[in-house]
Design a protein around this motif. Sequence first.
Motif, PDB file in Angstrom:
ATOM      1  N   GLU A  13     -29.322 -17.297 -45.094  1.00 43.77           N
ATOM      2  CA  GLU A  13     -28.671 -15.718 -44.876  1.00 43.77           C
ATOM      3  C   GLU A  13     -29.267 -14.932 -45.257  1.00 43.77           C
ATOM      4  N   TRP A 204     -18.824 -19.739 -33.944  1.00 43.99           N
ATOM      5  CA  TRP A 204     -18.236 -20.173 -35.132  1.00 43.99           C
ATOM      6  C   TRP A 204     -17.365 -18.499 -34.976  1.00 43.99           C
ATOM      7  N   ASP A 205     -17.954 -17.161 -33.952  1.00 39.34           N
ATOM      8  CA  ASP A 205     -16.542 -16.113 -34.139  1.00 39.34           C
ATOM      9  C   ASP A 205     -15.899 -16.325 -32.778  1.00 39.34           C
ATOM     10  N   ILE A 209     -12.343 -11.760 -33.873  1.00 36.36           N
ATOM     11  CA  ILE A 209     -13.245 -11.004 -34.977  1.00 36.36           C
ATOM     12  C   ILE A 209     -12.976  -9.802 -35.312  1.00 36.36           C
ATOM     13  N   HIS A 227     -16.201  -9.738 -39.050  1.00 36.27           N
ATOM     14  CA  HIS A 227     -15.997 -10.792 -38.983  1.00 36.27           C
ATOM     15  C   HIS A 227     -15.983 -12.095 -38.399  1.00 36.27           C
ATOM     16  N   GLY A 228     -16.160 -13.704 -38.324  1.00 37.69           N
ATOM     17  CA  GLY A 228     -15.572 -14.137 -37.037  1.00 37.69           C
ATOM     18  C   GLY A 228     -15.146 -15.083 -37.531  1.00 37.69           C
ATOM     19  N   ARG A 239     -17.050 -15.693 -41.928  1.00 39.08           N
ATOM     20  CA  ARG A 239     -18.122 -15.231 -41.519  1.00 39.08           C
ATOM     21  C   ARG A 239     -18.373 -13.957 -40.986  1.00 39.08           C
ATOM     22  N   LEU A 240     -19.675 -13.814 -41.860  1.00 38.56           N
ATOM     23  CA  LEU A 240     -20.450 -12.885 -40.968  1.00 38.56           C
ATOM     24  C   LEU A 240     -21.644 -12.251 -39.648  1.00 38.56           C
ATOM     25  N   GLY A 241     -21.043 -11.495 -39.087  1.00 36.87           N
ATOM     26  CA  GLY A 241     -22.259 -11.581 -37.976  1.00 36.87           C
ATOM     27  C   GLY A 241     -22.994  -9.898 -37.969  1.00 36.87           C
ATOM     28  N   GLU A 259     -26.739 -16.052 -34.634  1.00 35.71           N
ATOM     29  CA  GLU A 259     -26.198 -17.131 -35.767  1.00 35.71           C
ATOM     30  C   GLU A 259     -25.314 -16.401 -37.250  1.00 35.71           C
ATOM     31  N   TRP A 260     -24.109 -16.497 -37.438  1.00 36.47           N
ATOM     32  CA  TRP A 260     -23.489 -16.042 -38.666  1.00 36.47           C
ATOM     33  C   TRP A 260     -24.894 -15.863 -40.143  1.00 36.47           C
ATOM     34  N   GLY A 263     -21.723 -16.608 -45.080  1.00 35.80           N
ATOM     35  CA  GLY A 263     -20.542 -17.702 -44.579  1.00 35.80           C
ATOM     36  C   GLY A 263     -20.487 -18.277 -46.016  1.00 35.80           C
TER      37      GLY A 263
END
Length: 326
Positions: A13, A204-205, A209, A227-228, A239-241, A259-260, A263
């Motif tokens: 992260e 993940w997303d 989104i 966010h996804g 989670r966040l991208g 990748e995120w 999360g």
Amino acid sequence: MKEKSMDKSVTHELFCRHPENPILSVKDWPYAANSVFNAAAAIVDGKTLLLVRVEDFRGMSHLTVARSDDGVHNWQIDPEPTLRPAPAGHPEEIWGIEDPRVTWLEEIRKWAVTYTAFSEGGPLVSLATTTDFKEYTRLGPVMPPEDKDAALFPVRFKGNWAMLHRPVAKLPSIESHIWLSFSPNLKHWGEHQELIHARRGSWWDANKIGLSAPPLATEEGWVVLYHGVRTTASGSIYRLGLVLLDSEEPGRVIRRSDEWVFGPRASYEREGDVDDVVFPCGWTVKDGTIFMYYGAADSCIALATAKLKDVVDFLVKCPPYERLRE
Ligand code: BMA
């Protein structure tokens, strides 16, 4: 216990959780509430201001201001709701107002507050302006339902204001993407275009989104946090991208993280009214550090920080945005 390892080498992260998280919860609130979460953030008169979504015991939300000198401690919270739903004049707010984002519009010297109004036809995007976070001028709905997760850019592009937002497709087989729209006057919006796409399959997303914090200006371009929503057998994981948009042409996506970058891992993110949610609606930058404020499990507010330089360095090394590789 659901807590996962918080070791950065394990999580990859970019953002570090504040050790005193959660920094705000209903325990701190001057009046009774079910939960405080998803807050907009700004620096106002040298203080950090959060415009916090507060959910009452009917299940409906309003917005309340909290201020702090250092953005972490000693929050001064308005003793009563700062912005309440006003369904008499604004029927679209009948079931509450949620998830604000704020942007300073230097040209008109006003803050723009975009928020979700929960109408009988579904959630939609409403816009209000304020100069002091006490009095608000409502411009009313700017996007019809279902649409949410909206924020303005702080400047005009070729004479028009620009907004990111996320309409929802009615068909379950169609993904929900982030769109970009333009307006000459903040009230009437058009030139709609799909901008950042939900991926598909096992990403993940995949499928859904939405914008998180408002776009942040950097020398490399606009940094967009989104966010996804990953749907699993036991619920969704938020989670966040990160995405980088061209400085002059926000309709041009330059980079996107595969990748995120953040999360749910800490217990307050993993368990709450809605488990496994990190949901930032605002961030501030102080001395080169990003302060990202996020709703955790729809129950409380937490803080994570990152060096702005690290975020930009990370983003410029991300893959170029190509729709086909998804
Ligand atoms: C989204 C929004 C957020 C909420 C999240 C997780 O659709 O409604 O307000 O935090 O779901 O429940």
